[in-house]
Scaffold this motif. Structure first.
Motif, mmCIF file in Angstrom:
data_model
loop_
_atom_site.group_PDB
_atom_site.id
_atom_site.type_symbol
_atom_site.label_atom_id
_atom_site.label_comp_id
_atom_site.label_asym_id
_atom_site.label_seq_id
_atom_site.Cartn_x
_atom_site.Cartn_y
_atom_site.Cartn_z
ATOM 1 N N PRO A 19 0.975 -1.190 0.004
ATOM 2 C CA PRO A 19 0.207 0.035 -0.075
ATOM 3 C C PRO A 19 0.806 1.204 0.190
ATOM 4 N N GLY A 20 0.343 2.209 -0.820
ATOM 5 C CA GLY A 20 0.929 3.576 -0.854
ATOM 6 C C GLY A 20 0.124 4.616 -0.926
ATOM 7 N N ASP A 21 0.481 5.713 -1.583
ATOM 8 C CA ASP A 21 -0.342 7.100 -1.693
ATOM 9 C C ASP A 21 -1.771 6.619 -2.297
ATOM 10 N N ARG A 22 -1.881 5.790 -3.140
ATOM 11 C CA ARG A 22 -3.025 5.758 -4.014
ATOM 12 C C ARG A 22 -3.962 5.042 -2.841
ATOM 13 N N GLU A 23 -3.503 3.772 -2.185
ATOM 14 C CA GLU A 23 -4.470 3.054 -1.348
ATOM 15 C C GLU A 23 -4.797 3.871 -0.063
ATOM 16 N N GLY A 24 -3.792 4.789 0.404
ATOM 17 C CA GLY A 24 -4.078 6.023 1.524
ATOM 18 C C GLY A 24 -4.990 6.859 0.867
ATOM 19 N N GLU A 25 -4.951 7.520 -0.234
ATOM 20 C CA GLU A 25 -6.364 8.513 -0.511
ATOM 21 C C GLU A 25 -7.574 7.566 -0.655
ATOM 22 N N MET A 26 -7.480 6.672 -1.163
ATOM 23 C CA MET A 26 -8.801 5.726 -1.188
ATOM 24 C C MET A 26 -9.400 5.388 0.162
ATOM 25 N N ILE A 27 -8.512 4.846 1.261
ATOM 26 C CA ILE A 27 -9.023 4.882 2.523
ATOM 27 C C ILE A 27 -9.447 5.820 3.198
ATOM 28 N N LYS A 28 -8.862 7.028 3.201
ATOM 29 C CA LYS A 28 -9.142 8.369 3.548
ATOM 30 C C LYS A 28 -10.550 8.772 3.084
ATOM 31 N N SER A 29 -10.794 8.389 1.581
ATOM 32 C CA SER A 29 -12.036 8.785 1.317
ATOM 33 C C SER A 29 -13.168 7.860 1.776
ATOM 34 N N GLN A 30 -12.776 6.474 2.030
ATOM 35 C CA GLN A 30 -13.910 5.843 2.479
ATOM 36 C C GLN A 30 -14.075 5.788 4.010
ATOM 37 N N LEU A 31 -13.048 6.260 4.610
ATOM 38 C CA LEU A 31 -13.477 6.326 6.377
ATOM 39 C C LEU A 31 -14.244 7.743 6.413
ATOM 40 N N GLU A 32 -13.881 8.646 5.559
ATOM 41 C CA GLU A 32 -14.406 9.912 5.740
ATOM 42 C C GLU A 32 -15.863 9.900 5.253
ATOM 43 N N LYS A 33 -16.276 9.063 4.179
ATOM 44 C CA LYS A 33 -17.686 8.953 3.861
ATOM 45 C C LYS A 33 -18.340 8.047 5.067
ATOM 46 N N ALA A 34 -17.715 7.671 5.753
ATOM 47 C CA ALA A 34 -18.343 6.743 7.118
ATOM 48 C C ALA A 34 -18.267 7.870 8.230
ATOM 49 N N ILE A 65 -15.353 9.669 9.594
ATOM 50 C CA ILE A 65 -14.131 9.643 10.429
ATOM 51 C C ILE A 65 -13.445 10.710 9.528
ATOM 52 N N LYS A 66 -13.017 11.768 10.260
ATOM 53 C CA LYS A 66 -12.120 12.661 9.521
ATOM 54 C C LYS A 66 -10.663 11.991 9.495
ATOM 55 N N ILE A 67 -9.928 12.292 8.415
ATOM 56 C CA ILE A 67 -8.567 11.629 8.159
ATOM 57 C C ILE A 67 -7.603 12.680 7.770
ATOM 58 N N ASN A 68 -6.575 12.597 8.622
ATOM 59 C CA ASN A 68 -5.313 13.610 8.057
ATOM 60 C C ASN A 68 -4.490 12.194 7.526
ATOM 61 N N LEU A 69 -4.273 12.685 6.247
ATOM 62 C CA LEU A 69 -3.184 11.727 5.427
ATOM 63 C C LEU A 69 -1.848 12.322 5.627
ATOM 64 N N ARG A 70 -0.951 11.495 6.015
ATOM 65 C CA ARG A 70 0.473 11.950 6.177
ATOM 66 C C ARG A 70 1.325 11.126 5.454
ATOM 67 N N SER A 71 2.114 11.597 4.496
ATOM 68 C CA SER A 71 3.197 10.735 3.841
ATOM 69 C C SER A 71 4.330 10.870 4.300
ATOM 70 N N MET A 72 5.260 9.739 4.398
ATOM 71 C CA MET A 72 6.753 9.817 4.578
ATOM 72 C C MET A 72 7.318 8.642 4.156
ATOM 73 N N GLU A 73 8.570 8.572 4.291
ATOM 74 C CA GLU A 73 9.493 7.443 4.079
ATOM 75 C C GLU A 73 9.234 6.098 4.790
ATOM 76 N N PRO A 74 9.387 5.105 4.145
ATOM 77 C CA PRO A 74 9.154 3.887 5.001
ATOM 78 C C PRO A 74 9.904 3.659 6.427
#
Length: 442
Positions: free
Chosen positions: A294-309, A311-320
């Motif tokens: 999972p990377g940014d694309r999966e993160g964006e989709m899960i953020k969208s799914q949880l926010e539709k449910a 739950i507000k999501i702050n997506l934070r991207s970083m090195e592994p």
């Protein structure tokens, strides 16, 4: 042969097995290796389970265990590389032993060259191998990016390579052989179950219902994967339990659970005591360098799914490495990551649930599950062990300490010169590579 009364394994060695320098491989080498690796640890095998290693005769060795241990053959006996005593008995610092004698083994191939800059390994066949002279004279392993693997196959620069899913059909039409791997790697949403509100089992269950795993497979993986099982073990494993709650996507059930916890939806998000339900989700854009991770694309989709449910999501991207460190130190809410080894022995459940590594969920709140984890690795009867593992998966799904999202499908493609295949439950410690040495012998 397992001797139940003595809790010991009896191994009968092949009398025609030799080391690459021509010396005979004997029971003495096996006993020496056990003792040597207890003194000089080998990172992939812990031989401490062996109470005593005893030479019965030149070609028979008996290993006594200090307790019953079901994964012994896979995790110890089949993974510990036997050392030639005549080479290693005087070596005090194995990490610094780099003379040519260090390369003496007993397998069908021996290492000729290692190029540190290119990361390549060149092997040559050992013609006196006890199962017969290998069919292929030399094997070279080279590093190549996944984006270049198909071109390298077509240009005959390589004979076999792991390739991206989108090129598989075209290569198959061109006559290449395609191997579809078992689903050993799980992409998951790690949950900080030590922190409120994730410390609530019902809240974690709500998260599981809010995530649409099927959409993640269909969209982000373009269909090349399997939805995650709430019990962690993948559906194509013998050890998988299909009769557990699977949290099929249901915003309605997520809403019911959040409501039971006192959350009230105001506008688009849930609130409690005047505070918006807001969580931080850590992601790594590179996907950890693992195909399908999972990377940014999966993160964006899960953020969208949880926010539709709600739950507000702050997506934070970083090195592994940064993400791994934060997870290891419990400085996070949610994080996308993954790990492999799920296709081998079910002892992986112990490592993934109560292990000390950062990728383990490190969950010890369910006493029954802890007891069953201890029992299952000591249960020598496969059928009884399966029942224990089934129950562990049911409890894991119920507790939801982590949300398994999907298992990506990996593909290897080769030119057919050798009959490559995946070994059942992986090679040695469950490594999912189609390079069983038997493909090159006979």
């Amino acid at each position: 042969e397992y001797l139940k009364e003595e809790n010991a394994y009896l191994f009968r060695l092949r009398k025609n097995a030799t080391w690459h320098d021509g010396r005979k491989l004997t029971a003495g080498d096996v006993v020496f290796t056990v003792g040597y690796t207890k003194t000089h640890p080998y990172q992939y095998v812990d031989p401490s389970i062996i109470r005593e290693a005893k030479v019965v005769d030149d070609y028979t060795v008996k290993l006594y265990l200090d307790r019953p241990y079901a994964p012994f053959l896979e995790y110890v006996a089949a993974t510990l590389p036997i050392l030639p005593e005549h080479v290693w008995k005087t070596v005090q610092n194995p990490a610094q032993f780099q003379q040519k004698e260090a390369l003496v083994g007993s397998g069908p191939y021996r290492l000729l060259d290692y190029n540190r800059e290119q990361g390549s390994y060149l092997y040559e066949s050992y013609d006196n191998y006890y199962l017969g002279k290998p069919k292929i004279r030399q094997i070279k392993f080279v590093k190549i990016g996944s984006d270049m693997s198909a071109a390298a196959l077509r240009q005959k620069q390589v004979s076999a390579a792991q390739v991206p899913p989108e090129v598989v059909k075209d290569l198959e039409k061109e006559g290449y052989k395609v191997l579809t791997g078992s689903h050993d790697f799980v992409a998951q949403m790690i949950v900080n179950h030590r922190k409120d509100p994730m410390s609530s089992r019902e809240f974690r269950q709500a998260l599981a219902y809010a995530v649409d795993r099927r959409a993640l497979v269909d969209t982000c993986q373009r269909g090349h994967g399997i939805e995650g099982s709430a019990g962690l073990i993948p559906p194509d494993s013998f050890w998988h339990n299909a009769n557990i709650v699977q949290y099929s996507h249901s915003p309605e059930k997520a809403a019911d659970l959040l409501g039971s916890l006192g959350y009230v939806k105001e506008g688009g998000y849930y609130e409690k005591n005047g505070q918006v339900l807001s969580l931080e989700l850590l992601v790594s854009p590179s996907g950890f360098g693992v195909p399908g991770a999972p990377g940014d694309r999966e993160g964006e989709m899960i953020k969208s799914q949880l926010e539709k449910a709600g739950i507000k999501i702050n997506l934070r991207s970083m090195e592994p490495k940064t993400l791994d460190n934060l997870v290891g130190e419990w400085k996070f809410d949610l994080a996308l990551a993954g790990h492999g080894a799920l296709g081998g022995d079910p002892e992986i459940l112990n490592k993934a649930i109560t292990g000390k590594a950062f990728w383990s969920v490190r969950y010890e709140k369910n006493g029954e599950m802890l007891d069953l984890l201890k029992q299952q690795v000591q249960e020598m009867d496969r059928d009884r062990r399966k029942k224990l593992v089934d129950r562990i998966q049911a409890l894991y799904a119920q507790e939801a300490p982590c949300i398994p999202l999907y298992y990506p499908t990996w593909y290897y493609v080769h030119d057919g010169r050798v009959n490559l295949y995946y070994t059942r439950e992986g090679i040695a410690i469950g490594i999912p590579l189609p390079f069983n040495k038997m493909s090159f012998v006979g």
